[in-house]
Design a protein around this motif. Structure first.
Motif, PDB file in Angstrom:
ATOM      1  N   ARG A   1       0.809  -1.217   0.000  1.00  0.00           N
ATOM      2  CA  ARG A   1       0.000   0.000   0.000  1.00  0.00           C
ATOM      3  C   ARG A   1       0.844   1.271   0.000  1.00  0.00           C
ATOM      4  O   ARG A   1       0.448   2.280  -0.607  1.00  0.00           O
ATOM      5  CB  ARG A   1      -0.960   0.003   1.184  1.00  0.00           C
TER       6      ARG A   1
ATOM      7  N   ARG B   1       0.299   4.228  -2.704  1.00  0.00           N
ATOM      8  CA  ARG B   1      -0.068   5.579  -2.289  1.00  0.00           C
ATOM      9  C   ARG B   1       0.967   6.608  -2.732  1.00  0.00           C
ATOM     10  O   ARG B   1       0.670   7.810  -2.804  1.00  0.00           O
ATOM     11  CB  ARG B   1      -0.235   5.631  -0.776  1.00  0.00           C
TER      12      ARG B   1
ATOM     13  N   SER C   1       2.352   9.103  -8.328  1.00  0.00           N
ATOM     14  CA  SER C   1       2.049  10.498  -8.629  1.00  0.00           C
ATOM     15  C   SER C   1       2.248  10.750 -10.112  1.00  0.00           C
ATOM     16  O   SER C   1       2.800   9.912 -10.842  1.00  0.00           O
ATOM     17  CB  SER C   1       2.954  11.430  -7.806  1.00  0.00           C
TER      18      SER C   1
ATOM     19  N   LEU D   1      -1.330   7.966 -11.927  1.00  0.00           N
ATOM     20  CA  LEU D   1      -2.784   7.923 -11.888  1.00  0.00           C
ATOM     21  C   LEU D   1      -3.343   6.958 -12.935  1.00  0.00           C
ATOM     22  O   LEU D   1      -4.332   6.261 -12.697  1.00  0.00           O
ATOM     23  CB  LEU D   1      -3.354   9.324 -12.104  1.00  0.00           C
TER      24      LEU D   1
ATOM     25  N   ALA E   1      -5.203   3.130  -2.376  1.00  0.00           N
ATOM     26  CA  ALA E   1      -4.440   4.309  -2.805  1.00  0.00           C
ATOM     27  C   ALA E   1      -4.954   5.595  -2.165  1.00  0.00           C
ATOM     28  O   ALA E   1      -4.161   6.485  -1.817  1.00  0.00           O
ATOM     29  CB  ALA E   1      -4.494   4.430  -4.325  1.00  0.00           C
ATOM     30  N   TYR E   2      -6.271   5.709  -1.995  1.00  0.00           N
ATOM     31  CA  TYR E   2      -6.836   6.986  -1.553  1.00  0.00           C
ATOM     32  C   TYR E   2      -7.244   6.990  -0.085  1.00  0.00           C
ATOM     33  O   TYR E   2      -8.007   7.846   0.354  1.00  0.00           O
ATOM     34  CB  TYR E   2      -8.030   7.342  -2.450  1.00  0.00           C
ATOM     35  N   THR E   3      -6.761   6.039   0.670  1.00  0.00           N
ATOM     36  CA  THR E   3      -6.978   6.050   2.119  1.00  0.00           C
ATOM     37  C   THR E   3      -5.615   5.985   2.804  1.00  0.00           C
ATOM     38  O   THR E   3      -4.607   5.673   2.195  1.00  0.00           O
ATOM     39  CB  THR E   3      -7.830   4.843   2.565  1.00  0.00           C
TER      40      THR E   3
ATOM     41  N   ASP F   1      -2.360   7.611   5.092  1.00  0.00           N
ATOM     42  CA  ASP F   1      -1.598   8.855   5.153  1.00  0.00           C
ATOM     43  C   ASP F   1      -1.212   9.380   3.776  1.00  0.00           C
ATOM     44  O   ASP F   1      -1.175  10.583   3.544  1.00  0.00           O
ATOM     45  CB  ASP F   1      -0.324   8.652   5.985  1.00  0.00           C
ATOM     46  N   GLY F   2      -0.883   8.498   2.861  1.00  0.00           N
ATOM     47  CA  GLY F   2      -0.435   8.946   1.533  1.00  0.00           C
ATOM     48  C   GLY F   2      -1.611   9.145   0.601  1.00  0.00           C
ATOM     49  O   GLY F   2      -2.678   8.589   0.773  1.00  0.00           O
ATOM     50  N   ARG F   3      -1.448   9.968  -0.424  1.00  0.00           N
ATOM     51  CA  ARG F   3      -2.465  10.197  -1.442  1.00  0.00           C
ATOM     52  C   ARG F   3      -1.776  10.320  -2.792  1.00  0.00           C
ATOM     53  O   ARG F   3      -0.772  11.028  -2.921  1.00  0.00           O
ATOM     54  CB  ARG F   3      -3.249  11.498  -1.179  1.00  0.00           C
ATOM     55  N   PRO F   4      -2.286   9.660  -3.837  1.00  0.00           N
ATOM     56  CA  PRO F   4      -1.743   9.882  -5.168  1.00  0.00           C
ATOM     57  C   PRO F   4      -1.945  11.335  -5.571  1.00  0.00           C
ATOM     58  O   PRO F   4      -2.980  11.948  -5.283  1.00  0.00           O
ATOM     59  CB  PRO F   4      -2.568   8.935  -6.048  1.00  0.00           C
ATOM     60  N   ARG F   5      -0.963  11.921  -6.241  1.00  0.00           N
ATOM     61  CA  ARG F   5      -1.040  13.318  -6.671  1.00  0.00           C
ATOM     62  C   ARG F   5      -0.802  13.404  -8.157  1.00  0.00           C
ATOM     63  O   ARG F   5      -0.088  12.572  -8.747  1.00  0.00           O
ATOM     64  CB  ARG F   5       0.021  14.160  -5.929  1.00  0.00           C
TER      65      ARG F   5
END
Length: 280
Positions: free
Chosen positions: A181, A185, A188, A193, A254-256, A258-262
């Motif tokens: 995970r 996450r 970027s 994406l 990916a969207y939960t 601490d990390g987030r795709p940017r």
């Protein structure tokens, strides 16, 4: 006749179920299939029917009409007469039939006045437990013909095994996505994406092909496939559903947390400025 009722005198049909066969819960006939398989009969009944087809007399049908039924319809249809398949090389006229849990073959050798009926109270699976080789072998032996029964059916078996393995692989891939995970996450940019969202598109299209397009092309909706081959219906549904769930699971991972795709990676911080006069 198919009247929707239970008839104890009927044989119990068996449906394919993952390398074996399971008995049908009851001997109820169905009105929905009455137009194409609504007469319940035994081998003696069908033997009498074939004898009438070959007796050369005018009775229910004319003798000329019977002979015409057993000849190719024309150049555009060299292997089919009227209601019968025609093998001019072997001199046979034949047809098969199937209802959920039952399969049959009726074959005539008109030149010799011989005919064979084979009834099996079991439906065929995909590659496994097919009854056609059994029916063909019995027919060939009874009529003194070469056995044209099919061989190992390896492509069909491989297809079925693949459908069974895919759901397990998708579930393992989902567990792997959770294990990785942090890497997911950290994705970027446009490529990151794309790698996250594209599997949802592909598995969604694959699910549509498996559950809708392919059954439509072969003329058997998923409901019909499940009725005749329930194990295949389960395998198709499981493959389609687990594929989409795997793609959705990656997105949830990916969207939960601490990390987030940017869309763009953040700009690295520059060197710290030296402290000014009196600074610390």
């Amino acid at each position: 006749m198919s009247d929707g009722e239970v008839h104890e005198a009927m044989a119990t049909g068996h449906l394919p179920w993952f390398f074996t066969k399971r008995p049908m819960p009851e001997n109820a006939t169905t009105r929905g299939t009455a137009p194409q398989g609504g007469i319940v009969a035994g081998v003696t009944d069908l033997a009498h029917y074939l004898a009438v087809q070959m007796n050369g007399r005018d009775d229910v049908l004319s003798a000329d009409g019977k002979r015409a039924m057993m000849r190719p319809a024309g150049a555009a249809s060299p292997f089919y007469g009227f209601g019968w398949f025609v093998d001019t090389e072997a001199g046979t006229v034949w047809h098969t039939g199937t209802s959920p849990g039952f399969e049959a073959t009726a074959t005539m050798l008109p030149a010799q006045g011989k005919a064979v009926v084979v009834l099996v109270n079991g439906g065929s699976g995909v590659g496994f437990g097919e009854t056609a080789p059994l029916r063909d072998a019995i027919t060939a032996r009874a009529l003194g013909l070469d056995d044209a029964s099919s061989g190992s059916r390896l492509p069909q078996k491989a297809l079925f095994l693949g459908l069974l393995l895919l759901p397990a692989l998708y579930l393992l891939a989902t567990v792997w996505a959770w294990h990785r995970r942090a890497t997911i996450r950290a994705k970027s940019g446009w490529f990151g994406l794309f790698s996250l969202w594209f599997p949802l598109l592909t598995t969604g299209v694959a699910a549509w092909v498996v559950l809708s397009l392919a059954p439509t092309l072969i003329g058997s909706p998923l409901g019909t496939i499940s009725r005749f081959q329930p194990d295949l219906g389960v395998a198709l549904t499981a493959t389609a559903v687990t594929g989409v769930l795997w793609a959705l699971g990656r997105l949830v991972v990916a969207y939960t947390g601490d990390g987030r795709p940017r869309l763009r990676a953040s700009t690295p911080a520059g060197p710290a400025s030296p402290p000014g006069p009196g600074g610390v």
